[in-house]
Design a protein around this motif. Structure first.
Motif, PDB file in Angstrom:
ATOM      1  N   TYR A   1      -6.129   3.640  -4.290  1.00 37.33           N
ATOM      2  CA  TYR A   1      -4.758   3.805  -4.799  1.00 37.33           C
ATOM      3  C   TYR A   1      -4.639   3.056  -6.131  1.00 37.33           C
ATOM      4  O   TYR A   1      -5.047   1.900  -6.237  1.00 37.33           O
ATOM      5  CB  TYR A   1      -3.782   3.234  -3.757  1.00 37.33           C
TER       6      TYR A   1
ATOM      7  N   ASN B   1     -10.126  -0.774  -1.557  1.00 36.09           N
ATOM      8  CA  ASN B   1     -10.240  -0.244  -0.199  1.00 36.09           C
ATOM      9  C   ASN B   1      -9.970   1.257  -0.148  1.00 36.09           C
ATOM     10  O   ASN B   1     -10.719   2.011   0.465  1.00 36.09           O
ATOM     11  CB  ASN B   1      -9.265  -1.002   0.710  1.00 36.09           C
ATOM     12  N   CYS B   2      -8.891   1.719  -0.805  1.00 34.81           N
ATOM     13  CA  CYS B   2      -8.495   3.124  -0.667  1.00 34.81           C
ATOM     14  C   CYS B   2      -8.437   3.861  -2.005  1.00 34.81           C
ATOM     15  O   CYS B   2      -8.217   5.067  -2.032  1.00 34.81           O
ATOM     16  CB  CYS B   2      -7.144   3.226   0.038  1.00 34.81           C
TER      17      CYS B   2
ATOM     18  N   CYS C   1      -6.919  -0.139  -5.866  1.00 37.98           N
ATOM     19  CA  CYS C   1      -7.279  -0.778  -4.598  1.00 37.98           C
ATOM     20  C   CYS C   1      -8.756  -0.555  -4.293  1.00 37.98           C
ATOM     21  O   CYS C   1      -9.217   0.587  -4.306  1.00 37.98           O
ATOM     22  CB  CYS C   1      -6.409  -0.211  -3.482  1.00 37.98           C
TER      23      CYS C   1
ATOM     24  N   CYS D   1      -2.017  -3.913  -1.103  1.00 38.56           N
ATOM     25  CA  CYS D   1      -1.981  -2.498  -1.465  1.00 38.56           C
ATOM     26  C   CYS D   1      -0.890  -1.832  -0.641  1.00 38.56           C
ATOM     27  O   CYS D   1      -0.929  -1.861   0.581  1.00 38.56           O
ATOM     28  CB  CYS D   1      -3.323  -1.828  -1.207  1.00 38.56           C
TER      29      CYS D   1
ATOM     30  N   CYS E   1      -2.482   1.336   1.603  1.00 33.54           N
ATOM     31  CA  CYS E   1      -3.266   1.121   2.826  1.00 33.54           C
ATOM     32  C   CYS E   1      -2.924  -0.204   3.494  1.00 33.54           C
ATOM     33  O   CYS E   1      -3.479  -0.531   4.532  1.00 33.54           O
ATOM     34  CB  CYS E   1      -4.759   1.200   2.534  1.00 33.54           C
TER      35      CYS E   1
HETATM   36 ZN   LIG Z   1      -5.364   0.489  -0.650  1.00 34.69          ZN
END
Ligand SMILES: [Zn+2]
Length: 572
Positions: free
Chosen positions: A148, A145-146, A143, A156, A159
């Motif tokens: 993961y 963004n995070c 991901c 995801c 998040c």
């Molecule tokens: Zn994420």
């Protein structure tokens, strides 16, 4: 007598359903079907397994089976569980049937003829190692963004950020793990739902009697944001209904199949045709349920489903039917349900959390579950299953109220008068009052059932059981017998008749127990009561009966503790 067509949302093929799935569609649909039949209506009750799509392919791969074989086996498993739960389908079909292939292709052709199908070029991820296009959710990666590392191409899980497959860092195929992916151009067919928006809007606006849950979801999808969007009806997959325009090939669509959302609701119609074919009936017999030019004009069509299925049934499937410009039957009433949660959280198929249909039947008969689920149906809000609530409800309603009444009356009669309905004595004010009370409850019960108000119907049925118990408690035939045996005989005669009446009224909720009550009362008379007084004289003096086994066993504290532990975690 009316003709009522009832469909339950069709369960997906890839596994055994949990009790939350059951109470969201199949079980309340069965309640209504059984009730409608008992009232003398002609009923066609249809369900099926929903067998196409990538999840079926992946589940089959995981099981090491060809997908067609996997689906055939899982269909048998689900059909068996449905039968053991007393789900009284007239036909339990399969969306992979030849009938559904033909009808799905027919509808696509009819929609194309009406100018409602559009070809759209799209870019999609292709896996060279797998030799196939991958749906967004079958691409995994990290991901952005995070961080993961098992984020899916659509979202995801960690998040909850919505993603496109191209957003993922180090994307790979969820099928094989291969990173040899590329973006390719592919063509798909879209149903121009937006062109039908106004027709759908005015159709739904006219349904003033629908549950607010149903119409509010439909209106949201119609009007929020850009409004109703066109929707792809084809996929690059092997497993599914091959894309054809009616009987003809569809140039440019070779090797593609229809999207599962498009063919699944058409299976309601196809399954009715499967029923006719399987029972050697002519086409006219299924068409009179579905074709308004062939008799379906006077059919009332009722659908049952969980709230997550409402958009497909209020918009997409009606768009298919309306857009075909052919005289197919549209739904008259949609009963939708909120979700049932499990003991402080959600039921989860992937985590095996909660109770699944096979597990439920391994610990208790179907009626225990049917009663709890229906009397706690998630109608106006989400509902929650807890073992304490289940224990209380079963012990009080089924064992203490209904079961105890049946046991006391039959055992007392056997001890004092023998195993036949006693003669002598007449009705007094107590019986007249009970009859008036039951007559009023009966009217309410019917009104709630006609309106498909499931919880209210259950409460009214329980009130009918309670009325009998209170009468017995006040009339005290066991005390009266010593001084006035004729009076006791009149009371017991009415109470034995009440057991038959309870069986008839309770059968839609608890069919097995109802059958056992009727069998103990040694009668095949299942006539729905019109006049309670008449109904309570169906079994005459001298009619033989037997004392049934205990109808409902109480759930002990030990069982409660054992089961709450057993179903808290991961299913094997
Ligand atoms: Zn994420």
């Amino acid at each position: 007598m009316a003709r009522i067509l009832i469909t339950s949302a069709i369960p997906y093929i890839n596994g055994i359903k949990h009790l939350g799935n059951l109470v969201g569609s199949q079980l309340p649909a069965d309640l209504y079907a059984r009730y409608a039949r008992a009232r003398g209506h002609e009923v066609m009750f249809i369900c099926a397994t929903d067998e196409h799509g990538t999840p079926a392919e992946l589940a089959a791969a995981k099981a090491g089976q060809p997908v067609a074989e996997f689906c055939a086996e899982m269909h048998v498993v689900q059909a068996d569980l449905a039968q053991r739960f007393g789900l009284s389908f007239d036909h339990f079909g399969r969306s992979s049937s030849p009938q559904n292939h033909a009808l799905t292709q027919h509808f696509a052709g009819a929609l194309a003829d009406q100018g409602l199908i559009e070809e759209v070029s799209e870019k999609q991820v292709y896996s060279n190692a797998d030799g196939r296009f991958l749906p967004d959710r079958y691409i995994e990666g990290t991901c952005p963004n995070c961080g993961y590392d098992k984020a899916r191409g659509d979202q995801c899980e960690n998040c909850t950020k919505q993603l496109d497959p191209t957003d993922l860092i180090d994307p790979r195929s969820a099928v094989s793990g291969s990173t040899d992916l590329e973006v390719r151009e592919t063509k798909h067919l879209y149903l121009r739902q937006s062109a039908l928006k106004d027709d759908l809007d005015s159709w739904i606006s006219a349904k003033t009697d629908w549950p607010i849950l149903t119409t509010s979801i439909a209106k949201k999808w119609l009007h929020d944001g850009d409004g109703l969007r066109d929707r792809g009806i084809t996929r690059d997959l092997d497993w599914g209904v091959p894309v054809k325009r009616g009987d003809a090939d569809w140039p440019g669509m070779e090797g593609k199949v229809f999207y599962v959302w498009f063919d699944a609701p058409i299976e309601y119609i196809a399954a009715t045709r499967e029923w006719a074919d399987a029972t050697g009936r002519p086409d006219a017999d299924w068409q009179r349920w579905w074709r308004t030019d062939k008799g379906a004009d006077d059919v009332r069509y009722v659908q049952f489903m969980g709230k997550d299925n409402v958009p497909f049934h209020t918009l997409s499937f009606p768009a298919t039917i309306m857009g075909s410009n052919e005289p197919w039957k549209l739904v008259d009433y949609i009963k939708s349900f909120n979700f049932l949660n499990y003991d402080g959280g959600q039921f989860s198929t992937s985590q095996g959390r909660g109770i699944f249909m096979d597990q439920a039947l391994s610990i208790l008969p179907a009626d225990y579950w049917r009663w709890w689920l229906l009397s706690h149906a998630p109608e106006n809000s989400d509902a929650e299953f807890t073992w304490d609530n289940f224990q209380t409800s079963v012990n009080k309603d089924l064992a203490d109220v209904l079961g105890n009444f049946v046991s006391r009356v039959t055992k007392f009669c056997r001890a004092k008068f023998g195993e036949q309905v006693p003669a002598g004595g007449d009705n007094t004010d107590a019986e007249t009052a009970l009859i008036a009370r039951l007559q009023s409850h009966l009217i309410s019960y019917q009104n709630h059932m006609d309106a498909i108000e499931v919880r209210k119907s259950a409460a009214e049925l329980r009130a009918i059981w309670v009325a009998g118990n209170e009468y017995l408690q006040t009339a005290e035939p066991w005390a009266v017998f010593k001084t006035d045996p004729e009076r006791a005989a009149a009371c017991v005669r009415l109470s034995l008749n009440l057991i038959r009446l309870y069986a008839v009224l309770s059968a839609p909720f608890i069919p097995d127990a109802a059958a056992r009550m009727l069998s103990a009362m040694n009668t095949l008379d299942t006539d729905w009561p019109v006049d309670i007084k008449t109904a309570l004289s169906a079994l005459p003096a001298g009619h033989e009966f037997s004392v049934p086994e205990v109808l409902f066993a109480k759930i002990t504290d030990d069982q409660n503790a054992d089961w709450s532990n057993r179903f808290a975690g991961t299913r094997d």
